[in-house]
Design an enzyme around this catalytic site. Structure first.
Site, short mmCIF file in Angstrom:
data_model
loop_
_atom_site.label_atom_id
_atom_site.label_comp_id
_atom_site.label_asym_id
_atom_site.label_seq_id
_atom_site.Cartn_x
_atom_site.Cartn_y
_atom_site.Cartn_z
CE LYS A 122 4.33 5.90 -1.61
NZ LYS A 122 5.75 5.86 -1.17
CG ASP A 165 5.78 0.82 1.89
OD1 ASP A 165 5.68 -0.34 1.46
OD2 ASP A 165 6.72 1.57 1.62
CE LYS A 191 8.75 0.85 3.91
NZ LYS A 191 9.84 1.62 3.27
CG ASP A 206 4.62 5.33 1.95
OD1 ASP A 206 5.22 6.39 1.75
OD2 ASP A 206 4.92 4.26 1.38
CG ASP A 208 10.39 -0.48 0.63
OD1 ASP A 208 9.20 -0.12 0.83
OD2 ASP A 208 11.33 -0.10 1.34
CD GLU A 231 5.72 1.64 -1.72
OE1 GLU A 231 5.41 2.74 -1.23
OE2 GLU A 231 6.84 1.13 -1.57
NE ARG A 266 10.46 4.15 -7.29
CZ ARG A 266 11.75 4.36 -7.02
NH1 ARG A 266 12.67 4.14 -7.96
NH2 ARG A 266 12.12 4.76 -5.83
#
Length: 282
Positions: free
Chosen positions: A49, A54, A61, A72, A131, A133, A135
């Protein structure tokens, strides 16, 4: 390096949807090590990933959770590091790494809760939380991995707060559809290099959490078993032996305090390298 137009042509809607809020274009990077003495007929594919930052997108968030979100992309860093180690040490394995890259911001025409996204494998996903995201990126990359007719695909990501809540900074969560002996071998390697894995179930019961009334599935499964439902989501985009690693708690230490130090820990590089070395030897 595959650019945005290629992603559009390939219908990689997951990557493109998360990128809609960014001024920077998305990419899918493919790295490959294939020595002439490779011992495996089918490649092993590593997927990481690569969310470069993020914010959570429109599902923003809080500031406290956003402070470390430069981390991230640790899954992407892990697979690049592992492949680099394999290549430098001339390990006789055919290994491919796939790294989907974008940031996740609430700007421009950002993806919104309620949007329907068509993914690379043709499934339609109802986005209920922007959030969730990572996946979406991994799903397109995992679908693309089928192109290589892989022997095994391993993905690694800072995917869910649920994994962090479950095992914290001392381990990562794993699950998958690969043969149990492969999962056990990966877990044994994780103990040997002190990058420990805890296996979670991936029972079909959890698929019910992802059912959507207007699409093939939702991108989140509700407040319970979040690490598992994230894995169940990804399973929809695999059609080969597959192992998933969620290292949300282990990839980055804001304070440090042990041999991994402060900041990014490099979690997973030694784990994957050890696993691949054992695979080559056996």
């Amino acid at each position: 390096v595959y650019d945005k137009q290629w992603l559009v042509d390939q219908c990689m809607g997951g990557i493109l949807a998360i990128n809609k809020g960014s001024i920077d274009p998305p990419f899918l990077c493919q790295l490959e090590w294939k020595p002439i003495n490779s011992t495996n007929e089918k490649p092993i594919v590593l997927v990481g990933k690569g969310v470069m930052y993020d914010t959570g997108g429109l599902s923003l968030k809080t500031s406290a959770y956003m402070e470390t979100m430069k981390a991230d992309m640790c899954g992407a860093a892990t697979v690049v590091g592992a492949l680099n180690a394999i290549a430098k040490n001339k390990i006789p394995l055919h290994v491919i790494a796939l790294v989907p890259i974008t940031d996740n911001r609430p700007c421009n025409n950002a993806c919104a809760p309620g949007d329907i996204v068509k993914m690379h494998n043709g499934l339609y996903v109802e986005v209920l939380n922007t959030d969730a995201e990572g996946r979406m990126l991994l799903a397109d990359a995992l679908s693309f991995a089928k192109t290589f007719d892989p022997f095994l695909v391993v993905d690694i990501a800072t995917l869910t707060g649920s994994a962090n809540a479950a095992v914290g900074e001392h381990a990562a969560v794993t699950m998958g559809t690969a043969d149990e002996h492969l999962i056990n071998e990966l877990i044994n390697c994780s103990m040997n290099v002190h990058e420990r894995l805890v296996q979670f179930p991936i029972w079909d019961d959890y698929a019910d959490h992802l059912k959507s009334e207007i699409a093939d599935l939702k991108n989140v499964g509700g407040p319970l078993a979040g690490a598992i439902t994230a894995g169940k989501f990804l399973e929809n985009f695999t059609s080969y032996p597959w192992i998933h690693i969620d290292m949300a708690g282990s990839a980055y230490h804001p304070k440090g305090g042990d041999y991994r130090g402060k900041g990014a820990t490099g979690f997973g590089v030694r784990l994957l390298y050890s696993f691949l070395i054992n695979f080559a030897n056996n």
